[in-house]
Design an enzyme around this catalytic site. Structure first.
Site, PDB file in Angstrom:
ATOM      1  N   ASP A   1      -9.040  25.419   8.168  1.00 42.65           N
ATOM      2  CA  ASP A   1      -9.206  23.962   7.663  1.00 42.65           C
ATOM      3  C   ASP A   1      -8.153  23.077   8.360  1.00 42.65           C
ATOM      4  O   ASP A   1      -8.408  21.961   8.678  1.00 42.65           O
ATOM      5  CB  ASP A   1      -9.078  23.903   6.169  1.00 42.65           C
ATOM      6  CG  ASP A   1      -9.999  24.674   5.225  1.00 42.65           C
ATOM      7  OD1 ASP A   1     -11.163  24.670   5.733  1.00 42.65           O
ATOM      8  OD2 ASP A   1      -9.552  25.677   4.469  1.00 42.65           O
TER       9      ASP A   1
ATOM     10  N   HIS B   1      -9.861  27.075  -0.059  1.00 44.80           N
ATOM     11  CA  HIS B   1     -10.606  26.976   0.963  1.00 44.80           C
ATOM     12  C   HIS B   1     -12.239  26.944   0.613  1.00 44.80           C
ATOM     13  O   HIS B   1     -12.936  28.157   0.638  1.00 44.80           O
ATOM     14  CB  HIS B   1     -10.423  28.224   1.910  1.00 44.80           C
ATOM     15  CG  HIS B   1     -11.290  28.440   2.974  1.00 44.80           C
ATOM     16  ND1 HIS B   1     -11.251  27.919   4.116  1.00 44.80           N
ATOM     17  CD2 HIS B   1     -12.138  29.462   3.382  1.00 44.80           C
ATOM     18  CE1 HIS B   1     -12.108  28.309   4.908  1.00 44.80           C
ATOM     19  NE2 HIS B   1     -12.747  29.101   4.286  1.00 44.80           N
TER      20      HIS B   1
HETATM   21  C1  LMR Z   1     -15.881  28.624   6.880  1.00 39.98           C
HETATM   22  O1  LMR Z   1     -14.951  27.844   6.369  1.00 39.98           O
HETATM   23  O2  LMR Z   1     -16.368  28.400   7.846  1.00 39.98           O
HETATM   24  C2  LMR Z   1     -15.625  29.933   6.401  1.00 39.98           C
HETATM   25  O3  LMR Z   1     -15.040  30.394   5.175  1.00 39.98           O
HETATM   26  C3  LMR Z   1     -17.127  30.582   6.365  1.00 39.98           C
HETATM   27  C4  LMR Z   1     -18.010  30.155   5.241  1.00 39.98           C
HETATM   28  O4  LMR Z   1     -18.798  31.053   4.964  1.00 39.98           O
HETATM   29  O5  LMR Z   1     -18.021  28.967   4.913  1.00 39.98           O
END
Ligand code: LMR
Length: 344
Positions: free
Chosen positions: A177, A204
């Site tokens: 991120d 996240h």
């Molecule tokens: C992302 O942020 O791209 C990863 O966590 C993979 C996903 O499946 O989102």
């Protein structure tokens, strides 16, 4: 060997500052990127590449490939059948002596699948590895790249706690991120990319991700609307990749890179060079028991979880929203941990 002498000449990692690292899921798309980058980190003296038999390429192949790189690191492969239990079946040499274990395991969310169902599957997979770490290398930092990170990290940290182990050994990797926020600010402002550092707090996934553009001076020239647009783009960035890959996968290359940044920060800290990266850990920064924020890694692992800076009005409102979402996802993870135990 010439190259080794060359590294010593540059004064990089000394023998006492060299560490053993394991990549669990090391033959997956993310794991291979991560293993490649970690093998080039001169703090790494030994790299274990562990994956299941029948993975996309054998772990032995990944290790053989990496062993030709002109870096000091020794690379060894370990593989197990899917039905094996790593805590008893994985050779002790895979994890024993590890200072850092990076776990990139689990399945991606299927269309229509709830986060709770995904948690059941992926927490089960993460637990097998965490259980083996609890037995073989309980002092190691375990970096989890396992979705849903917001729930899997609280679940695994609680399982560690129930065994009398330090829950702050379990660290959720949210560096992607930060990487995304930095790149999007660079594209918007043209400021030198290596000078941009946007802290990303919360969690996240979706709205739990909160980039603090107010903390990056390059963003001073951006309007509120532009910051809101970038905030939304960081939240949706994972889906952007899934769409561009036409449903044939999610982030792998950038996620491997992000795992490497976190792993390198941990190793730097262990070597005595305190290093700060955002990460999702057990926290008292807010009223939530887990939260992503800047974390300083030091000689004993997590050294300091930083308090939040002063947020602007938009970020203050977003924080309320992020916390509400995160709270529910943390609860789901802690409930999972109530139903099971590590058997070591
Ligand atoms: C992302 O942020 O791209 C990863 O966590 C993979 C996903 O499946 O989102």
């Amino acid at each position: 060997m010439g190259n080794c002498q060359c590294f010593e000449g540059f004064g990089l990692a000394s023998k006492k500052d060299s560490f053993k690292v394991c990549i669990c899921g090391g033959a997956t798309s993310i794991g291979q990127q991560l293993a490649l980058l970690m093998a080039t980190n001169t703090f790494v003296k030994e790299l274990s590449v562990y994956d299941l038999e029948g993975s996309m390429v054998p772990a032995e192949g990944v290790a053989a490939d990496l062993s030709h790189l002109e870096f000091p690191c020794r690379v060894k492969a370990y593989s197990l059948p899917a039905q094996a239990r790593p805590v008893k079946d994985l050779p002790a040499a895979c994890l024993e002596g590890c200072s850092l274990v990076l776990v990139t395991a689990g399945v991606p969310r299927k269309p229509g699948q709830s986060r709770k169902d995904l948690l059941q599957v992926n927490a089960g997979i993460a637990k097998l590895v965490v259980e083996a770490c609890a037995k073989r290398c309980p002092e190691a930092i375990i970096g989890l790249i396992v979705n849903p990170v917001n729930s899997v990290v609280p679940a695994m940290a609680r399982l560690y706690e129930k065994k009398g182990l330090d829950p702050r050994r379990i660290v959720g990797v949210t560096t992607l991120d930060v990487v995304r926020a930095n790149k999007f600010v660079y594209e918007a402002t043209g400021a030198p990319v290596d000078s941009i550092n946007v802290p990303v707090i919360g969690g996240h996934a979706g709205k739990s991700v909160l980039p603090l553009f107010s903390q990056e001076k390059a963003c001073a020239e951006l309007s509120l609307e532009h910051r809101q647009f970038l905030d939304q783009r960081v939240q949706d960035a994972g889906a952007e990749i899934v769409k561009a890959k036409c449903g044939k996968g999610s982030a792998t290359l950038s996620l491997g890179y992000a795992g490497y940044l976190l792993g390198s920060a941990v190793l730097n800290g262990l070597a005595g060079n305190r290093t700060t990266e955002c990460a999702y850990v057990k926290s008292n920064v807010t009223e939530l028991p887990f939260f992503a924020s800047p974390v300083t890694f030091g000689p004993r692992g997590v050294d300091r979880v930083h308090q939040l800076p002063r947020l602007d009005t938009y970020e203050t409102e977003r924080l309320k929203e992020a916390k509400q979402i995160l709270q529910a996802e943390i609860t789901m993870g802690l409930e999972y941990a109530e139903t099971t135990d590590l058997v070591i």
